[in-house]
Scaffold this motif. Structure first.
Motif, PDB file in Angstrom:
ATOM      1  N   LYS A 101      -3.059  -1.988  -0.009  1.00  0.00           N
ATOM      2  CA  LYS A 101      -1.840  -1.963   0.801  1.00  0.00           C
ATOM      3  C   LYS A 101      -0.818  -2.926   0.203  1.00  0.00           C
ATOM      4  O   LYS A 101      -1.170  -3.934  -0.406  1.00  0.00           O
ATOM      5  CB  LYS A 101      -2.147  -2.362   2.248  1.00  0.00           C
ATOM      6  N   SER A 102       0.440  -2.614   0.422  1.00  0.00           N
ATOM      7  CA  SER A 102       1.498  -3.526  -0.010  1.00  0.00           C
ATOM      8  C   SER A 102       1.753  -4.549   1.093  1.00  0.00           C
ATOM      9  O   SER A 102       1.661  -4.233   2.280  1.00  0.00           O
ATOM     10  CB  SER A 102       2.783  -2.762  -0.327  1.00  0.00           C
TER      11      SER A 102
ATOM     12  N   PRO B 202       1.809 -10.389  -1.938  1.00  0.00           N
ATOM     13  CA  PRO B 202       2.853  -9.524  -2.508  1.00  0.00           C
ATOM     14  C   PRO B 202       2.724  -9.333  -4.015  1.00  0.00           C
ATOM     15  O   PRO B 202       3.294  -8.384  -4.569  1.00  0.00           O
ATOM     16  CB  PRO B 202       4.157 -10.271  -2.164  1.00  0.00           C
TER      17      PRO B 202
ATOM     18  N   SER C 240       7.304  -9.358   1.065  1.00  0.00           N
ATOM     19  CA  SER C 240       7.735 -10.710   0.711  1.00  0.00           C
ATOM     20  C   SER C 240       8.965 -11.048   1.545  1.00  0.00           C
ATOM     21  O   SER C 240       9.848 -10.208   1.727  1.00  0.00           O
ATOM     22  CB  SER C 240       8.079 -10.788  -0.777  1.00  0.00           C
TER      23      SER C 240
ATOM     24  N   TYR D 175      -1.209  -7.362  -4.293  1.00  0.00           N
ATOM     25  CA  TYR D 175      -1.432  -6.348  -3.258  1.00  0.00           C
ATOM     26  C   TYR D 175      -2.604  -6.757  -2.358  1.00  0.00           C
ATOM     27  O   TYR D 175      -3.363  -7.660  -2.673  1.00  0.00           O
ATOM     28  CB  TYR D 175      -1.648  -4.949  -3.852  1.00  0.00           C
TER      29      TYR D 175
ATOM     30  N   TRP E 290      -0.573  -9.177   8.099  1.00  0.00           N
ATOM     31  CA  TRP E 290      -0.126  -7.796   7.830  1.00  0.00           C
ATOM     32  C   TRP E 290      -0.110  -6.985   9.122  1.00  0.00           C
ATOM     33  O   TRP E 290       0.841  -6.219   9.369  1.00  0.00           O
ATOM     34  CB  TRP E 290      -1.064  -7.174   6.798  1.00  0.00           C
TER      35      TRP E 290
END
Length: 292
Positions: free
Chosen positions: A120-121, A209, A124, A212, A53
């Motif tokens: 957090k997202s 994804p 994908s 999360y 991330w």
């Protein structure tokens, strides 16, 4: 329950089950090396996912970040074995279990300290629309299934056909005989930890994804993976894969049509208790026999 709904749940279960299978395989790989369950496997995967991330947010492309994260996770796995696990390898079992639990808490706390506990997202790499006009699965579910199956295939080829893979298998199965034929057993076990960490990182990036990203994201996933490893056989890589797919399908079908989504985690707990009571060696695991 219609056939279309059942088909959807089975296919979706195979997609999530492939993620459970990869994490279960990581558990099996470390069990073969230490004969202990790595309770920190999920936190190692979570921490690697945070690294991915961070790389993506820094402007690195997804697949470049994916490869870099797998490599970083491999190195971290080797370092953990060398620095944390190696000094206690001859300690009592309870002491090693405490080390695993301590590692879990440390990684979780460090992730929360650095990245915060805010959800957090995670992006994908697959398109939003279904691939190949298959309406039963999302593009990410299909992509995750494909990625994890490719990883599992590469691991099979590595352990089956390469000299290093064969040496690692020999070191895990019989360390004394391995030393007698010149295998550096200590480093083979360290490489096994590295590979397990890398496989766990793939599982984390594929599941993030969906669930999360937060420091506690792998808690339930690790429970499903543990159930999968026990169901297939805790010392069987093939069993881990089969068990992961079975657990994914059972979780989805029972959650959708029998017990509801709120109680899906109960499926993993029932499987764990049931396997330990009825068939502790699992479907593909070896049965330990000892003389009195």
């Amino acid at each position: 329950m219609t056939m279309e709904a059942l088909t959807f749940q089975v296919l979706a279960g195979l997609a999530t089950g492939s993620i459970y299978a990869s994490l279960a395989l990581a558990l099996v790989m470390i069990y073969q090396a230490t004969h202990l369950i790595n309770f920190a496997q999920g936190e190692m995967a979570m921490f690697a996912t945070y690294i991915a991330w961070s790389l993506i947010n820094a402007g690195v492309g997804y697949w470049q970040a994916f490869v870099l994260t797998v490599l970083i996770a491999f190195v971290l796995g080797v370092l953990i074995e060398r620095i944390v696990i190696r000094p206690v390898e001859d300690a009592p079992v309870l002491a090693v279990v405490v080390v695993f639990i301590g590692l879990l808490v440390i990684l979780n706390s460090i992730a929360g300290w650095i990245f915060s506990y805010t959800i957090k997202s995670f992006p994908s790499p697959f398109p939003a629309e279904p691939i190949f006009v298959i309406r039963y699965l999302s593009a990410h579910q299909m992509g995750a299934l494909g990625v994890t199956l490719v990883v599992l295939l590469l691991l099979y080829l590595f352990f089956r056909f390469t000299p290093l893979g064969l040496a690692m298998r020999a070191a895990a199965q019989n360390p004394i005989s391995g030393r007698l034929v010149g295998i550096r057993v200590g480093w083979m076990l360290a490489l096994g930890w590295g590979l397990a960490a890398a496989v766990g990182a793939v599982a984390g990036m594929m599941v993030a994804p969906i669930v999360y990203l937060d420091p506690n994201m792998m808690g339930g996933i690790l429970l499903y993976a543990f159930a999968a490893a026990l169901l297939g056989g805790i010392d069987s890589p093939l069993g881990a894969v089969v068990g992961g797919l079975l657990v994914g399908v059972l979780e989805n079908v029972l959650g959708a049509f029998v017990i509801g989504n709120e109680l899906k985690l109960v499926v993993a707990l029932v499987l764990i208790v049931g396997v330990l009571l009825v068939k502790p060696s699992g479907f593909f695991g070896s049965v330990q026999v000892s003389r009195l």
